[in-house]
Write a protein that holds these residues in place. Structure first.
Motif, PDB file in Angstrom:
ATOM      1  N   LEU A  92      25.362 -29.190   3.103  1.00  0.00           N
ATOM      2  CA  LEU A  92      25.615 -30.244   1.997  1.00  0.00           C
ATOM      3  C   LEU A  92      26.925 -30.245   1.570  1.00  0.00           C
ATOM      4  N   GLN A  93      27.739 -31.066   1.801  1.00  0.00           N
ATOM      5  CA  GLN A  93      29.192 -31.285   1.108  1.00  0.00           C
ATOM      6  C   GLN A  93      29.348 -31.807  -0.284  1.00  0.00           C
ATOM      7  N   ILE A  94      29.677 -31.399  -1.261  1.00  0.00           N
ATOM      8  CA  ILE A  94      29.635 -31.991  -2.534  1.00  0.00           C
ATOM      9  C   ILE A  94      30.895 -31.932  -3.087  1.00  0.00           C
ATOM     10  N   ALA A  95      31.564 -33.215  -3.458  1.00  0.00           N
ATOM     11  CA  ALA A  95      32.857 -33.232  -4.353  1.00  0.00           C
ATOM     12  C   ALA A  95      32.394 -33.292  -5.892  1.00  0.00           C
ATOM     13  N   LEU A  96      32.796 -32.159  -6.572  1.00  0.00           N
ATOM     14  CA  LEU A  96      32.610 -32.112  -8.147  1.00  0.00           C
ATOM     15  C   LEU A  96      33.689 -32.150  -8.671  1.00  0.00           C
ATOM     16  N   GLY A  97      34.864 -32.403  -8.439  1.00  0.00           N
ATOM     17  CA  GLY A  97      36.105 -32.363  -9.225  1.00  0.00           C
ATOM     18  C   GLY A  97      36.712 -31.230  -9.011  1.00  0.00           C
TER      19      GLY A  97
END
Length: 177
Positions: free
Chosen positions: A103-108
């Motif tokens: 799971l690839q998550i962009a969170l800043g």
């Protein structure tokens, strides 16, 4: 006295359950699970249901009575229906996507967070800001959801971060001039 512990857990149709000592094994349409119950409770199979009773009247035995009964109930629910947890991602540029077994998550952060999906858990992202975690083990589903949320918990000023669906974020007022 436990109120929930007094109720027997009926074995649903399509589920085979067998008891070996303190280990309860259940096999259903979604898969198979097993549960090792604590020694403080006595487990019995009676007329298509599982009954849990405390072994003695100690505080721990009475505490484990209701807990064990609920764990047995969750075991049967897991192998028949399964469990699901939804997460919402709030924030400009915050998004998630499933790529292979990650799971690839962009969170800043400077780099995307890559979370390897554990065995027995399915993660889907119907929208870039929504993550749905599902599986047959309630504890595992909740643990995965908590780990993903821990990457960027919601903050109280703008509400940005990863939150459970339906979770209320206590909002604070920003500083004044």
């Amino acid at each position: 006295m436990s109120r929930i512990g007094k109720k027997a857990v009926p074995v649903p149709s399509g589920v085979t359950a067998n008891l070996e000592g303190q280990t309860l094994k259940a096999k259903g349409p979604k898969g198979a699970l097993q549960l090792v119950l604590p020694d403080d409770v006595v487990v019995k199979m009676e007329q298509g249901s599982v009954k849990v009773d405390p072994r003695n009247e100690t505080k721990r035995a009475r505490s484990m009575w209701g807990t064990s009964r609920t764990l047995v109930s969750n075991l049967f629910t897991g192998v028949t229906k399964g469990f699901e947890q939804k997460l919402e991602i709030v924030g400009v540029g915050y998004r998630a996507a499933v790529q292979g077994k990650n799971l690839q998550i962009a969170l800043g952060f400077s780099h995307d967070v890559v979370y390897p999906i554990p065995e027995g858990i399915a993660i889907v992202t119907p929208k870039p800001t929504e993550v749905v975690i599902s599986g047959i083990d309630k504890q595992k589903v909740g643990q995965v959801a908590a780990e993903i949320r821990a990457f960027r918990p919601p903050e109280p000023y703008k509400g940005k971060g990863v939150k459970y669906a339906g979770e209320y974020i206590f909002r604070k007022e920003g500083k004044k001039k």
